[in-house]
Design an enzyme around this catalytic site. Structure first.
Site, PDB file in Angstrom:
ATOM      1  N   LYS A 200      -5.224  17.224 -32.575  1.00  0.00           N
ATOM      2  CA  LYS A 200      -6.066  16.169 -32.545  1.00  0.00           C
ATOM      3  C   LYS A 200      -7.358  16.714 -33.417  1.00  0.00           C
ATOM      4  O   LYS A 200      -8.073  17.616 -33.048  1.00  0.00           O
ATOM      5  CB  LYS A 200      -6.521  15.888 -30.920  1.00  0.00           C
ATOM      6  CG  LYS A 200      -7.640  14.739 -30.931  1.00  0.00           C
ATOM      7  CD  LYS A 200      -7.748  14.572 -29.382  1.00  0.00           C
ATOM      8  CE  LYS A 200      -8.998  13.399 -29.462  1.00  0.00           C
ATOM      9  NZ  LYS A 200      -9.152  13.118 -28.283  1.00  0.00           N
ATOM     10  N   LYS A 253      -3.112  13.208 -34.205  1.00  0.00           N
ATOM     11  CA  LYS A 253      -4.013  12.060 -34.082  1.00  0.00           C
ATOM     12  C   LYS A 253      -5.203  12.432 -35.004  1.00  0.00           C
ATOM     13  O   LYS A 253      -5.652  13.492 -34.836  1.00  0.00           O
ATOM     14  CB  LYS A 253      -4.278  11.937 -32.470  1.00  0.00           C
ATOM     15  CG  LYS A 253      -5.363  10.859 -32.144  1.00  0.00           C
ATOM     16  CD  LYS A 253      -5.593  11.182 -30.877  1.00  0.00           C
ATOM     17  CE  LYS A 253      -6.968  10.210 -30.624  1.00  0.00           C
ATOM     18  NZ  LYS A 253      -7.490  10.283 -29.223  1.00  0.00           N
TER      19      LYS A 253
HETATM   20  C1  PBG Z   1     -10.438  11.117 -25.533  1.00  0.00           C
HETATM   21  C2  PBG Z   1      -9.724  10.208 -26.499  1.00  0.00           C
HETATM   22  C3  PBG Z   1     -10.188   9.512 -27.638  1.00  0.00           C
HETATM   23  C4  PBG Z   1      -9.372   8.808 -28.268  1.00  0.00           C
HETATM   24  C5  PBG Z   1      -8.259   8.983 -27.382  1.00  0.00           C
HETATM   25  N1  PBG Z   1      -8.540   9.976 -26.381  1.00  0.00           N
HETATM   26  C6  PBG Z   1     -11.625   9.681 -28.381  1.00  0.00           C
HETATM   27  C7  PBG Z   1     -12.321  11.057 -28.834  1.00  0.00           C
HETATM   28  O1  PBG Z   1     -11.553  12.132 -28.663  1.00  0.00           O
HETATM   29  O2  PBG Z   1     -13.353  11.219 -28.952  1.00  0.00           O
HETATM   30  C8  PBG Z   1      -9.482   8.156 -29.474  1.00  0.00           C
HETATM   31  C9  PBG Z   1      -8.594   7.061 -29.672  1.00  0.00           C
HETATM   32  C10 PBG Z   1      -8.611   5.931 -30.608  1.00  0.00           C
HETATM   33  O3  PBG Z   1      -9.669   6.022 -31.380  1.00  0.00           O
HETATM   34  O4  PBG Z   1      -8.028   5.098 -30.524  1.00  0.00           O
HETATM   35  N2  PBG Z   1     -10.677  12.352 -25.770  1.00  0.00           N
END
Ligand code: PBG
Length: 336
Positions: A200, A253
């Site tokens: 991520k 992601k």
């Molecule tokens: C939470 C999370 C996020 C997203 C999914 N889970 C945001 C972040 O990490 O700040 C983003 C998903 C999206 O932008 O569609 N940790």
């Protein structure tokens, strides 16, 4: 007079039927996971301005939407609770509160649709007043790893008790997959899967999601735990560790700008891979389509089939319902 050209790959593209014979990648509605933003209360459906076509739903309204979704062939959803600011604090304690409407909503959804795959994102950012994915050290401002992992272990149990099929830790803390697996197993939830957000990135493409949840950062950035977009080796390491720790599915992601990572990880693991087409990717395509710059159906379909081509087994996308409907209609969006 033809030129003496020996190899003519265009022959394999010359008709619809021949192109179909040569098609390497397929996208089915059942490959898609629809993320939902869940509100407390009833009779609510609020549009999210930065994500055209996406809403926040109260559970009663969401049940109707899921019924429609199932008709398109999508069989999996992911849930993100929208927490009222009055219930947020610096520890995200409401996430472990038994009155938290998320747990009740999961029970309702699973009762109405026992065969639906319900995935619960597990980070603390919907619950923290600072927007970080864990507990902050009041002095350094850093997110505390082990304290956060401890809370995630408790949270996994509450999700499992509510009937979740898959927990999805999205916090990027070290060692959380192992801890969550052991907590689940000790309590008899050996059948609850872990879809780990393994690679991520600290991406700017999450901004509309933070609008949807009201989870914009009040301070700092997430570079202390999410991966630097300049790096790929770290992502491969994270995937390897999550596999060793017991993850069932690894996630990359965002998706569209990280296809190289997806492809690399695909060649190194036998686990299924998920890719998350995030809010910013969805917003860009949709707002360009609204402006008449792109054809919405074709652009969304192409964006998802490319993610599959790179190696995703499944894709989380806010366009899941629309693209599944398109696929079901029998039209081939890339043959117009
Ligand atoms: C939470 C999370 C996020 C997203 C999914 N889970 C945001 C972040 O990490 O700040 C983003 C998903 C999206 O932008 O569609 N940790």
């Amino acid at each position: 007079m033809p030129l003496n050209i020996l190899k003519r790959p265009r022959r394999n593209r010359k008709s619809l039927a021949i192109r179909a014979l040569n098609q390497e990648t397929f996208l089915a509605p059942s490959d898609l996971i629809f993320p939902f933003f869940l509100l407390e209360g009833s009779n609510k459906k609020e549009p999210i301005l930065s994500m055209p076509g996406v809403h926040r739903w109260s559970c009663d309204m969401l049940l109707f939407e899921i019924e429609e979704l199932l008709e398109t062939g999508v069989q999996s959803v992911m849930l993100f609770p929208v927490i009222d600011f009055s219930n947020k604090d610096s520890f995200g304690s409401y996430s472990l509160n038994h009155h938290n409407f998320l747990y009740k909503s999961i029970r309702n959804i699973k009762k109405s649709f026992p065969d639906l795959c319900v995935i619960g994102d597990m980070a603390l950012d919907p619950y923290t007043d600072h927007g970080h994915d864990g507990i902050l050290d009041p002095v350094s401002g850093e997110v505390l790893n082990d304290e956060t992992v401890y809370v995630l272990g408790q949270k996994a149990l509450m999700l499992a008790e509510a009937g979740i099929d898959i927990v999805a830790p999205s916090d990027m803390m070290d060692g959380r997959v192992q801890y969550i697996r052991s907590k689940l197993d000790q309590s008899g939830f050996t059948f609850v899967s872990i879809m780990s957000y393994s690679a991520k990135y600290a991406s700017s493409f999450y901004s509309p999601f933070r609008d949807a949840l009201g989870s914009h950062l009040s301070q700092g950035h997430k570079l202390g735990y999410q991966i630097n977009p300049k790096n790929s080796l770290e992502a491969i390491l994270e995937c390897k560790l999550d596999e060793e720790e017991g993850a069932d599915i690894l996630m990359i992601k965002p998706a569209g700008y990280y296809l190289d990572i997806l492809k690399e990880v695909r060649s190194r693991t036998q686990l299924p891979l998920a890719a998350y087409q995030v809010s910013g990717e969805y917003a860009m395509l949709n707002i360009a389509a609204q402006q008449g710059i792109l054809n919405r159906d074709r652009a969304l379909y192409e964006s998802l089939i490319c993610i599959k081509r790179a190696g995703a087994s499944m894709i989380v996308s806010y366009a899941a319902k629309d693209v599944a409907t398109l696929i079901r209609s029998g039209e081939n969006p890339l043959e117009w």
